[in-house]
Design a protein around this motif. Sequence first.
Motif, mmCIF file in Angstrom:
data_model
loop_
_atom_site.group_PDB
_atom_site.id
_atom_site.type_symbol
_atom_site.label_atom_id
_atom_site.label_comp_id
_atom_site.label_asym_id
_atom_site.label_seq_id
_atom_site.Cartn_x
_atom_site.Cartn_y
_atom_site.Cartn_z
ATOM 1 N N VAL A 68 0.854 -1.189 0.000
ATOM 2 C CA VAL A 68 0.000 0.000 0.000
ATOM 3 C C VAL A 68 0.889 1.238 0.000
ATOM 4 N N LEU A 69 0.579 2.172 -0.864
ATOM 5 C CA LEU A 69 1.316 3.432 -0.952
ATOM 6 C C LEU A 69 0.410 4.578 -0.531
ATOM 7 N N ALA A 70 0.898 5.395 0.395
ATOM 8 C CA ALA A 70 0.184 6.611 0.812
ATOM 9 C C ALA A 70 1.151 7.778 0.695
ATOM 10 N N GLY A 71 0.636 8.968 0.583
ATOM 11 C CA GLY A 71 1.507 10.132 0.454
ATOM 12 C C GLY A 71 0.911 11.350 1.133
ATOM 13 N N GLY A 72 1.751 12.336 1.363
ATOM 14 C CA GLY A 72 1.276 13.572 1.969
ATOM 15 C C GLY A 72 2.423 14.445 2.431
ATOM 16 N N VAL A 94 2.193 -4.259 3.609
ATOM 17 C CA VAL A 94 3.295 -3.288 3.680
ATOM 18 C C VAL A 94 2.739 -1.902 3.417
ATOM 19 N N LEU A 95 3.097 -0.947 4.278
ATOM 20 C CA LEU A 95 2.707 0.448 4.056
ATOM 21 C C LEU A 95 3.954 1.286 3.800
ATOM 22 N N VAL A 96 4.024 1.844 2.599
ATOM 23 C CA VAL A 96 5.098 2.767 2.229
ATOM 24 C C VAL A 96 4.488 4.151 2.101
ATOM 25 N N VAL A 97 5.115 5.140 2.737
ATOM 26 C CA VAL A 97 4.593 6.508 2.709
ATOM 27 C C VAL A 97 5.585 7.410 1.978
ATOM 28 N N ASN A 110 0.649 26.586 0.487
ATOM 29 C CA ASN A 110 0.807 28.041 0.337
ATOM 30 C C ASN A 110 1.614 28.655 1.471
ATOM 31 N N ARG A 111 2.571 27.884 1.979
ATOM 32 C CA ARG A 111 3.473 28.370 3.016
ATOM 33 C C ARG A 111 4.680 27.447 3.077
ATOM 34 N N ILE A 112 5.749 27.946 3.666
ATOM 35 C CA ILE A 112 6.937 27.115 3.860
ATOM 36 C C ILE A 112 6.639 26.123 4.984
ATOM 37 N N PRO A 113 6.920 24.844 4.791
ATOM 38 C CA PRO A 113 6.639 23.875 5.861
ATOM 39 C C PRO A 113 7.448 24.163 7.117
ATOM 40 N N LEU A 114 6.868 23.840 8.258
ATOM 41 C CA LEU A 114 7.561 24.068 9.536
ATOM 42 C C LEU A 114 8.782 23.167 9.662
ATOM 43 N N HIS A 115 8.676 21.947 9.118
ATOM 44 C CA HIS A 115 9.761 20.974 9.202
ATOM 45 C C HIS A 115 10.221 20.614 7.795
ATOM 46 N N ASN A 116 11.533 20.465 7.622
ATOM 47 C CA ASN A 116 12.011 20.108 6.292
ATOM 48 C C ASN A 116 11.663 18.664 5.955
ATOM 49 N N MET A 117 11.834 18.314 4.697
ATOM 50 C CA MET A 117 11.342 17.018 4.225
ATOM 51 C C MET A 117 12.034 15.831 4.890
ATOM 52 N N GLU A 118 13.309 15.966 5.232
ATOM 53 C CA GLU A 118 14.010 14.860 5.881
ATOM 54 C C GLU A 118 13.477 14.621 7.293
ATOM 55 N N LEU A 119 13.185 15.700 8.007
ATOM 56 C CA LEU A 119 12.618 15.565 9.353
ATOM 57 C C LEU A 119 11.213 15.001 9.281
ATOM 58 N N ARG A 120 10.424 15.470 8.317
ATOM 59 C CA ARG A 120 9.067 14.938 8.157
ATOM 60 C C ARG A 120 9.111 13.447 7.817
ATOM 61 N N LYS A 121 10.064 13.054 6.980
ATOM 62 C CA LYS A 121 10.226 11.642 6.652
ATOM 63 C C LYS A 121 10.570 10.824 7.890
ATOM 64 N N MET A 129 2.870 1.857 12.344
ATOM 65 C CA MET A 129 2.169 1.235 11.218
ATOM 66 C C MET A 129 2.886 1.436 9.887
ATOM 67 N N VAL A 130 3.897 2.293 9.869
ATOM 68 C CA VAL A 130 4.623 2.607 8.632
ATOM 69 C C VAL A 130 5.835 1.692 8.504
ATOM 70 N N ASP A 131 5.901 0.976 7.392
ATOM 71 C CA ASP A 131 7.040 0.084 7.162
ATOM 72 C C ASP A 131 8.223 0.817 6.548
ATOM 73 N N TYR A 132 7.937 1.834 5.739
ATOM 74 C CA TYR A 132 9.023 2.589 5.113
ATOM 75 C C TYR A 132 8.480 3.935 4.674
ATOM 76 N N ALA A 133 9.301 4.966 4.797
ATOM 77 C CA ALA A 133 8.934 6.307 4.334
ATOM 78 C C ALA A 133 10.073 6.863 3.509
ATOM 79 N N VAL A 134 9.718 7.578 2.461
ATOM 80 C CA VAL A 134 10.725 8.117 1.550
ATOM 81 C C VAL A 134 10.239 9.458 1.017
#
Length: 205
Positions: A68-72, A94-97, A110-121, A129-134
């Motif tokens: 299963v693939l989810a994103g956000g 398997v859940l990959v996000v 419409n704004r700069i995220p509070l956390h950068n993408m590596e921290l969010r990952k 419940m998450v098996d892998y995030a990328v």
Amino acid sequence: MDAFDKEIITAFFVASLSGDTATDIIRKKISLSPEYIQEKIDYLVKNGFIENNKKTLTEFGRNSIRVVLAGGVFDIIHPGHIHTLRAAKALGNVLVVVIATDKTAQKMKNRIPLHNMELRKDLVRSLSMVDYAVVGYEGNIFKSVEIIKPNIIALGYDQVHQEKFIIDGCKKIGIDVSIARLQSPIPDIKSSKIENDYGKSIYGI
């Protein structure tokens, strides 16, 4: 094949994405002796789920699990995210996000995220419940799909992606997927609302 066999096959799939060894992934999730784990791997090799090199899944092994693939964006993890990701994981083994890049997140919110993408990952990857995030690819949502090759793509209640657009895009890269539209029991909770309410409480506005 029992539940632990599925866990091993899942670990081999995740290892193919992460570059980690499957045995390391298994040991982090389940406390069992290396000898027993190896015995199980040997059984799965013998029955055609894992290649003889004991590093990769066979096609039969890959087809024995549902990915299963989810994103956000996942800038602020809230109960709505937790519910949605649990529901996504329940659809398969398997859940990959896929985490939105900082540029994509800025366009979406419409704004700069509070956390950068590596921290969010890292935050998302820490969820049980998450098996892998990328982190995803800029401007091409199908690049991640092509690599992960999911069986199911799970869309959150607030994701505006058109299902036909996703299905057609996947077909163009030779991937047949099902789309699952997930619902939240608390749809009013959003990261932007949390951030806005927090700012009001801090500054008294």
